[in-house]
Design a protein around this motif. Structure first.
Motif, PDB file in Angstrom:
ATOM      1  N   VAL A  80       0.884  -1.343  -0.540  1.00  0.00           N
ATOM      2  CA  VAL A  80      -0.212  -0.098   0.182  1.00  0.00           C
ATOM      3  C   VAL A  80       0.712   1.070   0.220  1.00  0.00           C
ATOM      4  O   VAL A  80       0.445   2.075  -0.701  1.00  0.00           O
ATOM      5  N   LEU A  81       1.924   1.536   0.577  1.00  0.00           N
ATOM      6  CA  LEU A  81       2.814   2.169   0.645  1.00  0.00           C
ATOM      7  C   LEU A  81       3.766   2.599  -0.027  1.00  0.00           C
ATOM      8  O   LEU A  81       3.891   3.787  -0.763  1.00  0.00           O
ATOM      9  N   ALA A  82       4.201   1.583  -0.748  1.00  0.00           N
ATOM     10  CA  ALA A  82       5.688   1.792  -2.464  1.00  0.00           C
ATOM     11  C   ALA A  82       3.600   1.638  -2.997  1.00  0.00           C
ATOM     12  O   ALA A  82       4.131   3.201  -4.302  1.00  0.00           O
ATOM     13  N   ALA A  83       2.484   1.550  -3.405  1.00  0.00           N
ATOM     14  CA  ALA A  83       1.679   2.059  -4.333  1.00  0.00           C
ATOM     15  C   ALA A  83       1.382   3.408  -4.212  1.00  0.00           C
ATOM     16  O   ALA A  83       1.143   4.464  -5.312  1.00  0.00           O
ATOM     17  N   HIS A  84       0.970   3.799  -3.222  1.00  0.00           N
ATOM     18  CA  HIS A  84       0.402   4.934  -2.319  1.00  0.00           C
ATOM     19  C   HIS A  84       1.791   6.016  -3.546  1.00  0.00           C
ATOM     20  O   HIS A  84       1.316   7.313  -3.718  1.00  0.00           O
ATOM     21  N   ARG A  85       2.832   5.684  -2.823  1.00  0.00           N
ATOM     22  CA  ARG A  85       4.017   6.610  -3.209  1.00  0.00           C
ATOM     23  C   ARG A  85       3.832   6.855  -4.698  1.00  0.00           C
ATOM     24  O   ARG A  85       4.177   7.793  -5.212  1.00  0.00           O
ATOM     25  N   LYS A  86       4.498   6.135  -5.304  1.00  0.00           N
ATOM     26  CA  LYS A  86       4.315   5.709  -7.174  1.00  0.00           C
ATOM     27  C   LYS A  86       3.233   6.592  -7.709  1.00  0.00           C
ATOM     28  O   LYS A  86       3.010   7.492  -8.428  1.00  0.00           O
ATOM     29  N   VAL A  87       1.544   7.243  -7.164  1.00  0.00           N
ATOM     30  CA  VAL A  87       0.788   7.453  -7.822  1.00  0.00           C
ATOM     31  C   VAL A  87       0.531   8.997  -7.148  1.00  0.00           C
ATOM     32  O   VAL A  87       0.211   9.780  -7.648  1.00  0.00           O
ATOM     33  N   MET A  88       1.616   9.150  -5.915  1.00  0.00           N
ATOM     34  CA  MET A  88       1.692  10.102  -5.416  1.00  0.00           C
ATOM     35  C   MET A  88       3.228  11.027  -6.226  1.00  0.00           C
ATOM     36  O   MET A  88       2.010  11.818  -6.545  1.00  0.00           O
ATOM     37  N   ILE A  89       3.754  10.497  -7.153  1.00  0.00           N
ATOM     38  CA  ILE A  89       4.485  10.975  -7.797  1.00  0.00           C
ATOM     39  C   ILE A  89       4.285  11.672  -8.833  1.00  0.00           C
ATOM     40  O   ILE A  89       3.875  12.695  -9.387  1.00  0.00           O
ATOM     41  N   ALA A  90       3.165  10.889  -9.242  1.00  0.00           N
ATOM     42  CA  ALA A  90       2.189  11.581 -10.518  1.00  0.00           C
ATOM     43  C   ALA A  90       1.452  12.269 -10.537  1.00  0.00           C
ATOM     44  O   ALA A  90       1.296  12.896 -11.726  1.00  0.00           O
ATOM     45  N   ASN A  91       0.625  12.017  -8.931  1.00  0.00           N
ATOM     46  CA  ASN A  91      -0.184  13.289  -9.182  1.00  0.00           C
ATOM     47  C   ASN A  91       0.274  14.605  -7.907  1.00  0.00           C
ATOM     48  O   ASN A  91      -0.884  14.817  -7.484  1.00  0.00           O
ATOM     49  N   HIS A  92       1.280  14.468  -7.790  1.00  0.00           N
ATOM     50  CA  HIS A  92       1.353  15.378  -6.519  1.00  0.00           C
ATOM     51  C   HIS A  92       1.211  16.660  -7.226  1.00  0.00           C
ATOM     52  O   HIS A  92       1.835  17.536  -8.107  1.00  0.00           O
ATOM     53  N   PRO A  93       0.402  17.588  -6.070  1.00  0.00           N
ATOM     54  CA  PRO A  93       0.210  18.879  -6.867  1.00  0.00           C
ATOM     55  C   PRO A  93       1.605  19.830  -6.588  1.00  0.00           C
ATOM     56  O   PRO A  93       1.497  21.191  -7.921  1.00  0.00           O
ATOM     57  N   ASP A  94       3.179  19.618  -6.099  1.00  0.00           N
ATOM     58  CA  ASP A  94       3.870  20.713  -6.678  1.00  0.00           C
ATOM     59  C   ASP A  94       4.330  20.064  -7.651  1.00  0.00           C
ATOM     60  O   ASP A  94       5.495  20.773  -8.352  1.00  0.00           O
ATOM     61  N   ALA A  95       3.920  18.571  -8.528  1.00  0.00           N
ATOM     62  CA  ALA A  95       4.521  18.449  -9.665  1.00  0.00           C
ATOM     63  C   ALA A  95       3.712  18.824 -10.965  1.00  0.00           C
ATOM     64  O   ALA A  95       3.105  17.994 -12.019  1.00  0.00           O
ATOM     65  N   GLY A  96       2.501  20.115 -10.704  1.00  0.00           N
ATOM     66  CA  GLY A  96       1.199  20.186 -11.823  1.00  0.00           C
ATOM     67  C   GLY A  96      -0.266  19.458 -11.099  1.00  0.00           C
ATOM     68  O   GLY A  96      -0.807  19.565 -12.099  1.00  0.00           O
TER      69      GLY A  96
END
Length: 122
Positions: A80-96
């Motif tokens: 869950v933590l690995a998946a959260h990290r992967k999805v969050m990197i793709a959708n982080h507000p600092d990255a648009g």
């Protein structure tokens, strides 16, 4: 024939710098190509994977949380933590990415890491 023997050392003396120069040039071009390839690799977007499209329910369920993160409802904490990290990197507000989507991703992580499954805080 004697004149030919006298020229051999001169030719050998001139050939060595030419070969060394060509070797340095080849090494420089190879290094440049490697640097350009590395920079292109770093700038490339992460491999695109199809994630949950949305249409969020009023209160998030474990099923919806699993769909958002791309894991099973019964996934282990580290998955869950690995998946959260992967999805969050793709959708982080600092990255648009969207603040709303980031909030939903965090909510999904919290929902899957919670043991009970009821919405009660106690």
């Amino acid at each position: 024939s004697s004149s030919r023997l006298r020229r051999c050392p001169l030719v050998a003396q001139m050939t060595t710098p030419i070969i060394a120069g060509a070797s340095v040039a080849a090494l420089a071009l190879t290094g440049r190509a490697a640097i350009l390839s590395f920079e292109a690799w770093r700038k490339a977007p992460p491999r695109m994977r199809r994630f949950y499209d949305g249409g969020f329910e009023p209160e998030m369920t474990r099923r919806e949380a699993a769909l958002i993160l791309g894991v099973r409802e019964s996934a282990a904490k580290d998955k869950v933590l690995a998946a959260h990290r992967k999805v969050m990197i793709a959708n982080h507000p600092d990255a648009g990415g969207s603040d709303y989507i980031a909030t939903k991703i965090n909510e999904a992580k919290a929902k899957l890491l919670k043991k009970g499954g009821s919405g009660a805080p106690f």
